[in-house]
Design a protein around this motif. Sequence first.
Motif, short mmCIF file in Angstrom:
data_model
loop_
_atom_site.label_atom_id
_atom_site.label_comp_id
_atom_site.label_asym_id
_atom_site.label_seq_id
_atom_site.Cartn_x
_atom_site.Cartn_y
_atom_site.Cartn_z
N ILE A 127 -15.52 -11.90 -12.81
CA ILE A 127 -14.08 -11.72 -12.94
C ILE A 127 -13.40 -12.91 -12.28
N LEU A 128 -12.64 -13.66 -13.08
CA LEU A 128 -11.90 -14.82 -12.61
C LEU A 128 -10.49 -14.38 -12.24
N THR A 129 -10.06 -14.74 -11.05
CA THR A 129 -8.70 -14.45 -10.60
C THR A 129 -8.03 -15.78 -10.28
N LEU A 130 -6.87 -16.00 -10.87
CA LEU A 130 -6.09 -17.20 -10.59
C LEU A 130 -4.95 -16.84 -9.66
N PHE A 131 -4.77 -17.65 -8.60
CA PHE A 131 -3.75 -17.39 -7.59
C PHE A 131 -2.65 -18.45 -7.65
N SER A 132 -1.46 -18.05 -7.26
CA SER A 132 -0.30 -18.93 -7.23
C SER A 132 -0.48 -20.03 -6.18
N LYS A 133 0.04 -21.20 -6.48
CA LYS A 133 -0.04 -22.31 -5.53
C LYS A 133 0.98 -22.16 -4.40
N THR A 134 1.98 -21.31 -4.57
CA THR A 134 3.01 -21.19 -3.53
C THR A 134 2.71 -20.09 -2.52
N ASP A 135 2.28 -18.91 -2.99
CA ASP A 135 2.09 -17.80 -2.05
C ASP A 135 0.76 -17.06 -2.22
N ARG A 136 -0.13 -17.61 -3.00
CA ARG A 136 -1.46 -17.04 -3.26
C ARG A 136 -1.41 -15.65 -3.87
N SER A 137 -0.32 -15.32 -4.55
CA SER A 137 -0.27 -14.05 -5.27
C SER A 137 -1.12 -14.19 -6.54
N VAL A 138 -1.62 -13.06 -7.03
CA VAL A 138 -2.47 -13.05 -8.22
C VAL A 138 -1.59 -13.33 -9.45
N LEU A 139 -2.01 -14.31 -10.25
CA LEU A 139 -1.29 -14.65 -11.48
C LEU A 139 -1.91 -13.98 -12.69
N LEU A 140 -3.24 -14.06 -12.78
CA LEU A 140 -3.93 -13.42 -13.89
C LEU A 140 -5.37 -13.17 -13.54
N THR A 141 -5.98 -12.28 -14.31
CA THR A 141 -7.42 -12.02 -14.18
C THR A 141 -8.04 -12.13 -15.57
N ALA A 142 -9.30 -12.54 -15.59
CA ALA A 142 -10.02 -12.72 -16.84
C ALA A 142 -11.49 -12.39 -16.62
N LYS A 143 -12.10 -11.83 -17.63
CA LYS A 143 -13.51 -11.46 -17.56
C LYS A 143 -14.34 -12.51 -18.27
N LYS A 144 -15.38 -12.99 -17.61
CA LYS A 144 -16.26 -14.00 -18.19
C LYS A 144 -17.18 -13.36 -19.21
N GLU A 145 -17.29 -14.01 -20.36
CA GLU A 145 -18.21 -13.56 -21.38
C GLU A 145 -19.61 -14.02 -20.99
N VAL A 146 -20.50 -13.09 -20.78
CA VAL A 146 -21.85 -13.39 -20.32
C VAL A 146 -22.78 -13.52 -21.53
N GLN A 147 -23.51 -14.64 -21.58
CA GLN A 147 -24.49 -14.87 -22.64
C GLN A 147 -25.75 -14.10 -22.35
N GLU A 148 -26.22 -13.36 -23.30
CA GLU A 148 -27.45 -12.58 -23.09
C GLU A 148 -28.64 -13.24 -23.72
#
Length: 148
Positions: A127-148
Motif C-alpha cells: 500500500i503506497l501512501t503519499l503525504f503532503s509536503k507542507t504538513d505530512r497529511s495523507v494525500l492519497l493511497t494506492a495498492k500495488k499490483e503484485v505480479q504472480e
Amino acid sequence: MKNLVLIIAVVLLGSMSSCEETKKVIGVAGSVQLSGNYMVTDITGAPDKISKEGDPLTINFAALDRSIRGNTGCNTYFGTYTIDLYALSFSDIGATERACSEPVMAKESAFMMALGNTGSYELQNNILTLFSKTDRSVLLTAKKEVQE
C-alpha cells in the motif's frame, strides 16, 4: 602538525564522499522499491472522487528512468519523480486533454493536485501512501499490483 591536518582532511573528504554514495544507494533502492503499477484507492478529502465512473486511477513508477505514467480516470499522464530516502516529488507532469463527465474530471483534478503536493511517501504491505509536503497529511493511497 602538517601531517595531522592532512590526515584529518583525507578522513573528512573520504567520509563526505561515502555519505554521498550512501545517499545514492538509498535513492536507487527507494526507486526500485516503488517500481511497478499501483491502483489508486483513495484521495483524501475527496472520497467521492474515486467513483466507478471513468477509468481506474493508476500510477506506474519506472525506476530505470525515474518516470511515472498512468491514467487519471479520463486522461493519460506522464512525468518524472525524484526520490531521496522517503522524500518524493513529481515534476514535468503532462497529460492528454480529453474531456469527460464532471465527476470524472473532478476525480482527475483531485488526483493531479495530490501529485503536485506530494512531499514524501510510505510503502507498507503493498500500500503506497503519499503525504503532503507542507504538513505530512495523507494525500492519497494506492495498492500495488503484485505480479504472480
